[in-house]
Design a protein around this motif. Structure first.
Motif: not given
Lengths: 114, 111
Positions: A52-56
Motif C-alpha cells: 500500500e502506498a501509504y505504508k512506508q
C-alpha cells in the motif's frame, strides 16, 4: 494516465542466489496499491506481494521482499535464495483505488540456473 | 476456497468465426474483470464488472467483443467475428480490496 514500466525483459540467476527485478510507475495519485504477480507456464497469475502506498514499511513475504521508493516511483522485487520453482514471468502492477482496475507492466522473464 | 474457474482452456477457430469464454468467479466477489494477454505482453483490461453492472469497458472493441454478467455471478465474453489479432490468452479475475485472484485463462488461437 498511469503507466508501469519493467525495463528488464529477461533475467537469469543462479539457484540459491538473490535477484532483484525492477519496476517504475507513473501516477499523480498519492493513494494507490502496487503488486508483483508471478505467471508460470500454467498461465495462472499468482499474487506474490502487495504494497500500500501509504505504508512506508516495505512488504515482505518469506523469500520475497520489495524496495518501495515512493518519491522515485520505484517498486523493485527482491527474491532471496532463488529456487527452480521461481522461474516464471513476473509482472509489476499498479491499482489506484480499492476496486479499480490493475495496470500491468510488460513483464520480466526470470530464469533460474541450476 | 475455490478459485476462479474458466473454460474452455484452449480454443482454435478460423477468422470470422465466433467464440465465447466462460468465467465463474470466487463466491462473494462483486468485482469481475476480463483481461486480454497477447504473447509477450502484460494483461490489458477489457472490461470490469461490479456485480452485474459495467464499471469500465473503455478498452473493449465493442464492434466485435461483448460481455455480460447475469445475476452478478458468472460471466461470458464473446468475440464475433474473430480476427487474427485476437489470438491471445483471455484471463478472468475476481477481486477484493486486498487483490485479485485470476483464473488459468483461455488460450485462443485464430487461424
Amino acid at each position: 494516465a498511469q503507466t508501469v514500466t519493467q525495463s528488464q525483459p529477461e533475467m537469469s540467476v543462479q539457484e540459491a542466489e538473490t535477484v532483484t527485478l525492477s519496476c517504475t510507475y507513473d501516477t499523480s495519485e498519492s493513494d494507490y496499491y502496487l503488486f508483483w504477480y508471478k505467471q508460470p507456464p500454467s498461465r495462472q497469475m499468482i499474487l506474490v506481494i502487495r504494497q500500500e502506498a501509504y505504508k512506508q514499511q516495505n512488504a515482505t513475504e518469506n523469500r520475497f521482499s520489495v524496495n518501495f521508493q515512493k518519491a522515485a516511483k520505484s517498486f523493485s522485487l527482491k527474491i532471496s535464495d532463488s529456487q527452480l520453482g521461481d522461474a516464471a514471468m513476473y509482472f509489476c502492477a499498479y491499482r489506484m483505488g480499492r476496486d479499480d482496475k490493475i495496470i500491468f507492466g510488460k513483464g520480466t522473464r526470470l530464469h533460474i540456473l541450476p | 476456497e475455490a478459485g476462479v474457474a474458466q473454460s474452455p482452456r484452449y480454443k482454435i477457430i478460423e477468422k470470422r468465426q465466433s467464440v465465447a469464454f466462460w468465467c465463474n468467479p470466487i463466491s462473494g466477489h462483486a468485482t469481475l474483470y476480463w483481461y486480454q494477454q497477447i504473447l509477450g505482453q502484460g494483461p490489458k483490461l477489457l472490461i470490469q464488472f461490479q456485480n452485474n453492472g459495467v464499471v469500465d469497458d473503455s478498452q473493449l472493441p465493442k464492434d466485435r467483443f461483448s460481455a455480460e454478467r447475469l445475476k452478478g455471478v458468472d460471466s461470458t465474453l464473446k468475440i464475433q467475428p474473430a480476427k487474427l489479432e485476437d489470438s491471445a490468452v483471455y484471463l478472468c479475475a475476481s477481486g477484493t480490496s486486498y487483490g485479485y485472484t485470476f483464473g488459468s485463462g483461455t488460450r485462443l488461437t485464430v487461424v
